[in-house]
Design an enzyme around this catalytic site. Structure first.
Site, PDB file in Angstrom:
ATOM      1  N   HIS A  20      78.162 -39.122  73.116  1.00 17.11           N
ATOM      2  CA  HIS A  20      78.861 -37.858  72.883  1.00 17.11           C
ATOM      3  C   HIS A  20      80.226 -38.166  72.308  1.00 17.11           C
ATOM      4  O   HIS A  20      80.973 -38.965  72.858  1.00 17.11           O
ATOM      5  CB  HIS A  20      79.034 -37.084  74.193  1.00 17.11           C
ATOM      6  CG  HIS A  20      77.773 -36.479  74.686  1.00 17.11           C
ATOM      7  ND1 HIS A  20      77.132 -35.465  74.038  1.00 17.11           N
ATOM      8  CD2 HIS A  20      77.024 -36.756  75.775  1.00 17.11           C
ATOM      9  CE1 HIS A  20      76.041 -35.133  74.690  1.00 17.11           C
ATOM     10  NE2 HIS A  20      75.950 -35.895  75.759  1.00 17.11           N
TER      11      HIS A  20
ATOM     12  N   ILE B 225      71.956 -60.358  69.673  1.00 14.52           N
ATOM     13  CA  ILE B 225      72.080 -58.900  69.813  1.00 14.52           C
ATOM     14  C   ILE B 225      72.768 -58.631  71.135  1.00 14.52           C
ATOM     15  O   ILE B 225      72.370 -59.148  72.181  1.00 14.52           O
ATOM     16  CB  ILE B 225      70.710 -58.198  69.827  1.00 14.52           C
ATOM     17  CG1 ILE B 225      69.930 -58.507  68.555  1.00 14.52           C
ATOM     18  CG2 ILE B 225      70.890 -56.694  69.958  1.00 14.52           C
ATOM     19  CD1 ILE B 225      68.547 -57.892  68.548  1.00 14.52           C
TER      20      ILE B 225
ATOM     21  N   SER C 273      76.182 -33.332  65.628  1.00 19.34           N
ATOM     22  CA  SER C 273      74.927 -34.021  65.337  1.00 19.34           C
ATOM     23  C   SER C 273      73.884 -33.479  66.287  1.00 19.34           C
ATOM     24  O   SER C 273      74.098 -33.453  67.493  1.00 19.34           O
ATOM     25  CB  SER C 273      75.076 -35.520  65.563  1.00 19.34           C
ATOM     26  OG  SER C 273      75.711 -36.108  64.490  1.00 19.34           O
TER      27      SER C 273
ATOM     28  N   ASP D 182      67.258 -62.061  69.975  1.00 20.00           N
ATOM     29  CA  ASP D 182      67.923 -61.450  71.125  1.00 20.00           C
ATOM     30  C   ASP D 182      69.250 -62.122  71.448  1.00 20.00           C
ATOM     31  O   ASP D 182      70.185 -61.490  71.939  1.00 20.00           O
ATOM     32  CB  ASP D 182      67.023 -61.514  72.366  1.00 20.00           C
ATOM     33  CG  ASP D 182      66.241 -60.241  72.542  1.00 20.00           C
ATOM     34  OD1 ASP D 182      65.044 -60.319  72.850  1.00 20.00           O
ATOM     35  OD2 ASP D 182      66.845 -59.165  72.357  1.00 20.00           O
TER      36      ASP D 182
ATOM     37  N   CYS E 199      78.571 -36.412  67.629  1.00 17.19           N
ATOM     38  CA  CYS E 199      79.158 -35.234  67.005  1.00 17.19           C
ATOM     39  C   CYS E 199      80.491 -35.638  66.378  1.00 17.19           C
ATOM     40  O   CYS E 199      81.213 -36.474  66.931  1.00 17.19           O
ATOM     41  CB  CYS E 199      79.433 -34.155  68.057  1.00 17.19           C
ATOM     42  SG  CYS E 199      77.949 -33.670  68.941  1.00 17.19           S
TER      43      CYS E 199
ATOM     44  N   SER F  33      69.929 -32.927  67.992  1.00 20.59           N
ATOM     45  CA  SER F  33      68.764 -33.701  68.399  1.00 20.59           C
ATOM     46  C   SER F  33      67.581 -33.263  67.563  1.00 20.59           C
ATOM     47  O   SER F  33      67.585 -32.200  66.950  1.00 20.59           O
ATOM     48  CB  SER F  33      68.485 -33.466  69.878  1.00 20.59           C
ATOM     49  OG  SER F  33      68.354 -32.094  70.101  1.00 20.59           O
TER      50      SER F  33
END
Lengths: 624, 391
Positions: B163, B81, B231, B78, B205, B233
């Protein structure tokens, strides 16, 4: 310029062409290739994605309804009992209202009762309202469904907004009393007590209207007051949810499936379009949702219809639809703003947006504007010709040596005294003055019509007749009196032409503005008025009687009479009562429901028509 | 004349030794190749970004959390990251499973869990903060959990979802980051020696447009859709009422589930994940900036933190190094000494000089054919000599 000059004699034909072009263009909007499919603009809605958790059974709901129908107890008490049992916060509100203004005008009482399911994990800043009206002489069977649903909703923890279940009495009056008190507004003739509790800003609402204990299909009612409509996304949500749960949905009782033959298809869609427009013309709402739309809250009414031949879909399915719509509204982050607010619905799956239906109306109003423009241009050409002619005659008189008649001399000098034909006391008045006097008079007559219904009672006492007949007589009398008063001031040809131009432009602007607010009313008026008024050009005395007849035909009075004739199919006895009813309804609606149709007709449409009526009585002949 | 055995035997001997040297040369080649395409990173980091908020973008948060889970499972701790989530789906009042985020409608794995560490949350996920994290230009008081403390031997995995459109990625409905800005951020990282190799995965997308402006070395990029494609779902969870995961990430996770911490799966196999018939969109790749061949680049170079452990059975005693300066007893003289010490960057570029420093005289290895040719020539020479001598 010479091209325009060549077009001038044909201006009438051009205007008629534009008028019919506009009508045909509007009719073609229902065609398959031109109308558009409904689609969702708001991504947050996610309609119908989540499984329904409504688990009450038909029997349970039936029993709840029977309990409420128990004659020994009040409906509101029973509702309170069920809601408290379900764990909701329950409150009452008393209000008073006046329903009738013509006739027995008495103040009535009513009680609203509402329950709130608070959102478990968010602050009570927003809410949605489910309105179940308490019907006057019937029972709204949706109460059972909604009470079972409320109990279940209380147990769930995925509600991000509060849900208010509003049981309102006396139709739109109860809803209005509640909403006014909720937003701190007072509007006559409803007065209400302050609300004991609120739940934040209302994002959206819907009304459920179930008059029988079975349902075959759901009819959606969208029209609000004065041409307002809810956001198209709310309509789409309702249609989608109803279809997902396997029920049929209609709008204005029209099922409009796509048909194979193009002619049948366009006829059925056009029929639905015109039906919706007919409802919108009067400017009244078809359900309680109109009160919500008035406050900027998108709302719609779900009305159930039962046809024994079609079978019963059951309470549970309707309950799932209501739950599904609520969950979809629960997902909203902002108020509805993405989709259309101005549209016409040829079916549940298609819409005609404002961008599509305004151009045909524009064409029709352009006809009136072009006619006015042509008259202005004509006047300019005639003026320039006359000045040329006068210069020529002056030159001639200078070269002539013979003694001439005094009249001729005076004519050459362009004196006013030479004009013996127009022996009019108003011949001196310039056209602007004539226009102003006529318009002021016509608008004053409009005010008279607007205030006339105040004297209904005195009139009915004078003539010993019931109040509804007296109000009709009053309005008709003032209407006709106005016609005579306005014609007492004679217009000259010049004045008549100038007033005609002004009235055409006035008409175009008025109908255009009305169409933006209430398109159906604007379109209806344009269809009725544009063509006749194009033909009312002053200066053709031999058609005078015909012109007067045409002008009278489009008067507000005769339009009302024609509408009554049409609805009664020509039966003379009912036509009279229908006529009376018409006037009474229009007036009352303006008072109780704040629809501005009566005000508009009295203050704006009638004066405009009076101006045209004055033009038909102007004298003078155009020398061709 | 009789057949002289000796030159034949000599010839055979020469051939056999050259064959041996040939074999010895192949082994050397293999050793050499391992040094070329085996990665020389020492630590792994991951930057996982979900840029969209609101309940209906549940799937983007689920995407980022799923990759977070996989990366943690494969070994990155962690502390290495950086997880950026733009909205809190687990505690959203609309969530019927409060405190949990799922990436599949069977709701088998709660990718949120009780040990998730979100470093940038809610409105902190902005384009500015993202670029500051990458380039290291954070204010002095930024906590260590919010810093990307990488060095020139770090392999970084950057995963972005949300998005997107052509040449931009939307952050939180209010701003966007363009592909040029992203490329420049990566170049800043390169010039400041903040990465050794970088794998950039983007699931939005028109994702390919985001990596087509990269110009810094050692970057590999994978995008879920081409320019002009969306792209999509993967599926809806009807119990929660949202689209729960995107197609590319769903198949990426299916692939990663087969990867265990020590596996030898290569990037070539990763590139085959989610072909067009599964993804509906066509994934795109960029390897021209990457120096190693993808068939020899391991998945665990980026997705895991493979730590080799050598167990030895010998011991040694640590002796104090007299050259080491004791900071507690810093004197003026020693202070000057440390100030006079010159610092220099370690070699990043694989140049001629550097390889000769590290890897030995690689280019001095003769070509195997040279050995055969020379030995044949030598034995011919010897044979003719012997013939002349005998005759």
């Amino acid at each position: 310029m010479s091209g325009l000059k060549k077009l001038l004699p044909r201006v009438n034909k051009i205007c008629i062409l534009l008028y019919f072009g506009g009508i045909v263009g509007f009719l073609l909007l229902s065609h398959e290739g031109i109308r558009e499919n409904c689609y969702f603009s708001e991504n947050a809605l996610l309609p119908g994605l989540v499984d329904s958790k409504f688990s009450a059974s038909d029997d349970q709901i039936h029993n709840i309804n029977l309990d409420i129908l128990d004659p020994n107890s009040e409906v509101t008490d029973e509702l309170e009992k069920f809601m408290l049992r379900g764990g909701l916060e329950v409150y009452r509100q008393k209000f008073t209202f006046q329903e009738k203004f013509v006739g027995n005008a008495r103040i009535q009482n009513g009680t609203n009762i509402y329950g709130i399911v608070r959102a478990p994990r968010s602050a009570s800043t927003e809410c949605i309202v489910i309105n179940i009206p308490i019907l006057n002489n019937k029972h709204n069977f949706a109460m059972g469904i909604v009470l079972a649903l409320a109990k279940e909703m209380r147990k769930q923890f995925y509600w991000a907004k509060d849900v208010i279940f509003l049981f309102s009495e006396h139709g739109s009056f109860g809803a209005r009393a509640w909403l006014n008190a909720y937003h701190g507004i007072v509007s006559y003739p409803v007065s209400a007590n302050q609300l004991p509790a609120r739940a934040g800003s209302i994002q959206s609402a819907f009304t459920v209207h179930m008059e029988e204990d079975a349902v075959s299909f759901i009819n959606l009612l969208v029209e609000g007051y004065n041409g307002q409509l809810p956001n198209l996304d709310l309509f789409n949500v309702a249609v989608r949810l109803i279809k997902i749960h396997g029920m049929a949905v209609s709008v204005n009782y029209e099922f409009v499936p796509r048909q194979s033959s193009a002619m049948d298809d366009i006829k059925s869609h056009l029929g639905a379009t015109l039906k919706m427009m007919k409802k919108q013309v009067t400017g009244t709402s078809s359900g309680n949702h109109g009160e919500f739309i008035r406050h900027g809250i998108e709302a719609i009414t779900l009305q159930t219809v039962y046809n024994p031949q079609w079978g019963n879909a059951g309470f549970v399915r309707l309950g799932r639809v209501i739950e599904g719509i609520s969950r979809s509204l629960n997902n909203l982050l902002e108020r509805f703003h993405q989709s259309f607010f101005f549209y016409i619905l040829p079916s549940t799956d298609n819409y005609i947006s404002i961008g599509m239906y305004m151009p045909p109306l524009g064409l029709m109003l352009a006809a009136a504007a072009i006619k006015a423009l042509s008259l202005i241009l004509e006047a300019n050409y005639v003026n320039s010709e006359e000045t040329d002619k006068n210069e020529e005659t002056k030159k001639d008189s200078e070269t002539k040596e013979s003694v001439e008649d005094i009249d001729d001399i005076l004519k050459d000098m362009d004196s006013d005294y030479a004009n013996k034909e127009n022996d009019n006391k108003n011949s001196e008045a310039p056209p602007l003055q004539q226009i102003l006097i006529t318009m002021v008079t016509s608008h004053m007559m409009g005010f008279l019509v607007f205030y006339a219904p105040v004297f209904t009672e005195t009139w009915s006492q004078m003539f010993n007749c019931p109040q509804d007949i007296s109000i009709t007589l009053l309005l008709v009398t003032v209407h006709i009196a106005g016609m005579f008063i306005i014609t007492s001031y004679r217009l000259t040809l010049e004045g008549g032409k100038s007033l005609y131009v002004v009235s055409l432009l006035h008409q175009g602007i008025l109908f255009g503005v009305v169409a933006i607010i209430n398109f159906s009313l604007g379109m209806f008026l344009a269809v009725c008025y544009v063509l006749p008024t194009i033909l009312l050009q002053p200066g053709y005395m031999k058609f005078n009687l015909l012109r007067k007849f045409v002008a009278f035909l489009v008067s507000p009075l005769s339009i009302a009479a024609l509408i009554c004739l049409y609805t009664c199919n020509g039966n003379p006895a009912t036509v009279m009562s229908e006529f009376v009813n018409f006037h009474v309804t229009v007036y009352e609606q303006s008072q109780t429901q704040q629809s501005w149709l009566f005000d508009f007709i009295a203050l704006l449409l009638y004066p405009l028509w009076l101006q045209f009526w004055a033009i038909t009585s102007s004298e003078g002949e155009i020398l061709t | 004349m009789h057949i002289n055995i000796t030159p034949l035997a000599f010839l055979l001997y020469i051939i056999s030794t050259s064959h041996a040297s040939l074999a010895k040369n192949t082994k050397v080649t293999q050793e050499v190749n391992k040094h070329f395409s085996g990665s020389s990173h020492t630590n792994n980091w991951a930057v996982l970004v979900c840029t969209s908020r609101f309940w209906f973008n549940y799937r983007h948060v689920a995407n980022a959390l799923s990759v977070y889970r996989s990366v943690k499972r494969l070994g990155i701790p962690d502390s290495q990251i950086i997880l950026m989530l733009a909205d809190d789906m687990a505690c959203n009042p609309r969530n019927p499973r409060p405190g949990k985020v799922y990436n599949n409608k069977d709701q088998a794995i709660d990718v949120y869990g009780s040990d998730v560490e979100v470093d940038y949350r809610g409105y902190e996920v902005t384009a500015e903060n993202f670029i500051r994290v990458l380039t290291g230009r954070l204010p002095a008081d930024a906590p260590r959990s919010k810093r990307l403390s990488t060095d020139d031997r770090s392999n970084i995995l950057v995963y972005m979802t949300g998005h997107g459109g052509e040449d931009f990625l939307k952050f939180q409905d209010a701003e966007e980051i363009s592909n040029v800005e992203l490329a420049d951020a990566f170049e800043q990282m390169w010039q400041r020696r903040r990465y050794h190799e970088l794998l950039f995965i983007i699931d939005t997308c028109q994702a390919v447009s985001m990596f087509k402006r990269f110009y810094s070395p050692n970057i590999m990029a994978i995008a879920s859709s081409q320019v002009g494609e969306d792209s999509l779902s993967h599926h809806v969870d009807p119990a929660i009422g949202v689209y729960i995961i995107d197609r590319y990430t769903y198949h990426l996770l299916e692939f990663l589930e087969r990867v265990s911490p020590g596996s030898k799966e290569t990037m070539e196999q990763l590139f085959k994940v989610c072909p067009k018939h599964q993804c509906i969109s066509t994934p795109g790749f960029s390897t021209h900036l990457f120096s190693r061949p993808i068939s020899r680049t391991l998945i665990s170079d980026f997705f895991g933190s493979v730590r080799d452990v050598d167990v030895t059975d010998w011991s040694f005693t640590a002796k104090p190094n007299p050259e080491v300066v004791d900071t507690n007893k810093r004197t003026k003289a020693s202070g000057n000494e440390s100030a006079n010490r010159r610092y220099s960057y370690s070699q990043q570029f694989v140049t001629k000089d550097s390889t000769s420093d590290r890897l030995g005289t690689v280019e001095n290895t003769p070509h195997p054919l040279v050995g055969i040719a020379s030995s044949i020539f030598l034995c011919l020479m010897v044979a003719t000599m012997m013939k002349t001598l005998s005759s």
